[in-house]
Write an enzyme that holds these catalytic residues in place. Sequence first.
Site, short mmCIF file in Angstrom:
data_model
loop_
_atom_site.label_atom_id
_atom_site.label_comp_id
_atom_site.label_asym_id
_atom_site.label_seq_id
_atom_site.Cartn_x
_atom_site.Cartn_y
_atom_site.Cartn_z
N ASP A 32 0.87 -1.18 0.00
CA ASP A 32 0.00 0.00 0.00
C ASP A 32 0.91 1.22 0.00
OD1 ASP A 32 -1.99 2.05 0.78
OD2 ASP A 32 -3.28 0.33 1.17
N SER A 125 -16.61 -3.49 -10.18
CA SER A 125 -17.70 -2.70 -9.60
C SER A 125 -18.98 -2.88 -10.42
CB SER A 125 -17.28 -1.23 -9.61
OG SER A 125 -18.38 -0.42 -9.35
N TYR A 150 -13.41 6.77 -13.80
CA TYR A 150 -13.26 5.71 -12.80
C TYR A 150 -13.94 4.43 -13.29
CZ TYR A 150 -14.29 2.74 -8.82
OH TYR A 150 -14.42 1.65 -8.01
N LYS A 154 -12.46 0.39 -14.49
CA LYS A 154 -12.90 -0.96 -14.08
C LYS A 154 -13.21 -1.80 -15.32
CE LYS A 154 -12.31 -0.33 -9.77
NZ LYS A 154 -11.13 -0.94 -9.16
N ASN A 179 -22.61 -2.02 -3.14
CA ASN A 179 -22.17 -0.91 -2.28
C ASN A 179 -21.69 -1.40 -0.92
OD1 ASN A 179 -24.20 0.06 -4.33
ND2 ASN A 179 -23.40 1.99 -3.59
N LEU A 200 -22.81 7.31 0.55
CA LEU A 200 -23.90 7.68 1.45
C LEU A 200 -23.61 7.37 2.92
CD1 LEU A 200 -26.84 8.65 1.82
CD2 LEU A 200 -27.58 6.27 1.38
N1 LIG Z 1 -15.69 1.24 -1.69
C1 LIG Z 1 -16.52 1.07 -2.71
O1 LIG Z 1 -17.65 1.56 -2.69
C2 LIG Z 1 -16.10 0.27 -3.93
C3 LIG Z 1 -17.07 -0.20 -4.82
C4 LIG Z 1 -16.67 -0.93 -5.94
C5 LIG Z 1 -15.31 -1.18 -6.17
N2 LIG Z 1 -14.39 -0.71 -5.29
C6 LIG Z 1 -12.96 -0.96 -5.55
O2 LIG Z 1 -12.43 -1.71 -4.48
C7 LIG Z 1 -11.07 -1.36 -4.28
C8 LIG Z 1 -10.84 -0.99 -2.83
O3 LIG Z 1 -11.72 0.06 -2.48
P1 LIG Z 1 -11.71 0.70 -1.02
O4 LIG Z 1 -13.05 1.27 -0.80
O5 LIG Z 1 -11.14 -0.24 -0.06
O6 LIG Z 1 -10.70 1.92 -1.29
P2 LIG Z 1 -9.57 2.53 -0.35
O7 LIG Z 1 -9.17 3.82 -0.96
O8 LIG Z 1 -10.00 2.52 1.07
O9 LIG Z 1 -8.39 1.45 -0.51
C9 LIG Z 1 -7.50 1.48 -1.60
C10 LIG Z 1 -6.09 1.38 -1.04
O10 LIG Z 1 -5.18 1.35 -2.12
C11 LIG Z 1 -4.08 2.23 -1.83
N3 LIG Z 1 -3.53 2.67 -3.12
C12 LIG Z 1 -4.13 3.45 -4.06
N4 LIG Z 1 -3.29 3.63 -5.10
C13 LIG Z 1 -2.16 2.93 -4.83
C14 LIG Z 1 -0.93 2.72 -5.50
N5 LIG Z 1 -0.66 3.30 -6.67
N6 LIG Z 1 0.01 1.95 -4.93
C15 LIG Z 1 -0.21 1.36 -3.73
N7 LIG Z 1 -1.36 1.53 -3.03
C16 LIG Z 1 -2.31 2.31 -3.58
C17 LIG Z 1 -4.67 3.33 -0.96
O11 LIG Z 1 -3.70 3.94 -0.13
C18 LIG Z 1 -5.72 2.58 -0.15
O12 LIG Z 1 -5.19 2.09 1.07
C19 LIG Z 1 -10.76 -0.26 -5.28
O13 LIG Z 1 -10.17 -0.84 -6.42
C20 LIG Z 1 -12.13 0.29 -5.62
O14 LIG Z 1 -12.17 0.87 -6.88
C21 LIG Z 1 -14.75 -0.01 -4.16
#
Ligand SMILES: NC(=O)c1ccc[n+]([C@@H]2O[C@H](COP(=O)([O-])OP(=O)(O)OC[C@H]3O[C@@H](n4cnc5c(N)ncnc54)[C@H](O)[C@@H]3O)[C@@H](O)[C@H]2O)c1
Length: 336
Positions: A32, A125, A150, A154, A179, A200
């Site tokens: 991370d 997603s 975004y 995906k 979600n 939300l």
């Molecule tokens: N939370 C949602 O609603 C949701 C819905 C659908 C898909 N997703 C996908 O799920 C995944 C995780 O989402 P989340 O909600 O846990 O997000 P988040 O931002 O809490 O977690 C993502 C993590 O990745 C790290 N990160 C980002 N870019 C990086 C890089 N270049 N190198 C190393 N680390 C990096 C960030 O520091 C963070 O800790 C993402 O790919 C997101 O697109 C999330």
Amino acid sequence: MKKILVTGGLGFIGSHVVVELQNSGFEVVIIDDLSNSKIDVLEQITKISNIKPDFYQIDLRDKKAVRSFFNDSTIDGVIHFAAFKAVGESVQKPLDYYENNINALVYLLQEMKNRNIDHFIFSSSCTVYGQADELPITEDAPVKIAESPYGNTKQIGEEIIKDSCKAYNMNAIALRYFNPIGAHKSVKIGELPLSIPQNLIPFITQTAAGIREELAVFGDDYPTPDGTAIRDYIHVVDLAKAHVKALQRLLDKQNKENFEFFNVGTGKGSSVMEIIHSFENVTQQSLNYKIAERRKGDITAAYADTTKANEVLGWKPEETLEEALLSAWKWQQKQS
Ligand SMILES: NC(=O)c1ccc[n+]([C@@H]2O[C@H](COP(=O)([O-])OP(=O)(O)OC[C@H]3O[C@@H](n4cnc5c(N)ncnc54)[C@H](O)[C@@H]3O)[C@@H](O)[C@H]2O)c1
């Protein structure tokens, strides 16, 4: 013991998946860059599981650093969460989103291919479906033109993985999340929006906590029973467990195709007003909200048909919406 690399493992969903992997006997190594998380999460994960995962602070856009990580590690599979995820921001900064969400994916797959590391799980997603023509949404629903950069990352991400699986005989599963909400029952990990929440539930909990003055309900004139938009809210721990099932399927070579994808939701749609009322009921907090204009790009309704995940992965959500909302509130209270 299989060793699994979890990228973005200190983020909201990743941290919960790390705990579930540890609970299921996997050894976890996290990459991370802390761009949207805090290092304290590592300690909290350790407190929950009594196992400290290996941690590397690496920006996955740094191709050399990614290569050197793989040179020094033996990995059995990769679960890839690291990405930027704010839909609105992606419209303002599309190149940042393409650079992070696409380059990081390509670099990871290249290193995996070079070392014959074969098992890959991707955070996709439900945005890939846009406003689906039929509800609930099955995996047969067509992928619609993305509404945001975004969402496009995906869709492109899934294409890149599909092509790589075909060309290099890799095996991968994309999980199309609906979600995700809530927090771990230990209240040690949860969602930590570092800026104004886009989703939300954190907006609701921050409003109830007095951090935000007012919750804006974007649109009450949608063609839904109460006029507000409908989504499928899934407890993050249930979502995390789906990753373990998907990984196990690949490790056991149970997958029928090189690239498979599954909806991960509850199958139940809830409107924004229903969520507000449920939150008020379970927490006994009253929310200050107002009706605002619809937000550009928001769709009317999305909820999953989860039959494929239920039957093929043997996965079913266990937590209720009320449990998820209560856990999100307990988590918020701990932050304030
Ligand atoms: N939370 C949602 O609603 C949701 C819905 C659908 C898909 N997703 C996908 O799920 C995944 C995780 O989402 P989340 O909600 O846990 O997000 P988040 O931002 O809490 O977690 C993502 C993590 O990745 C790290 N990160 C980002 N870019 C990086 C890089 N270049 N190198 C190393 N680390 C990096 C960030 O520091 C963070 O800790 C993402 O790919 C997101 O697109 C999330």
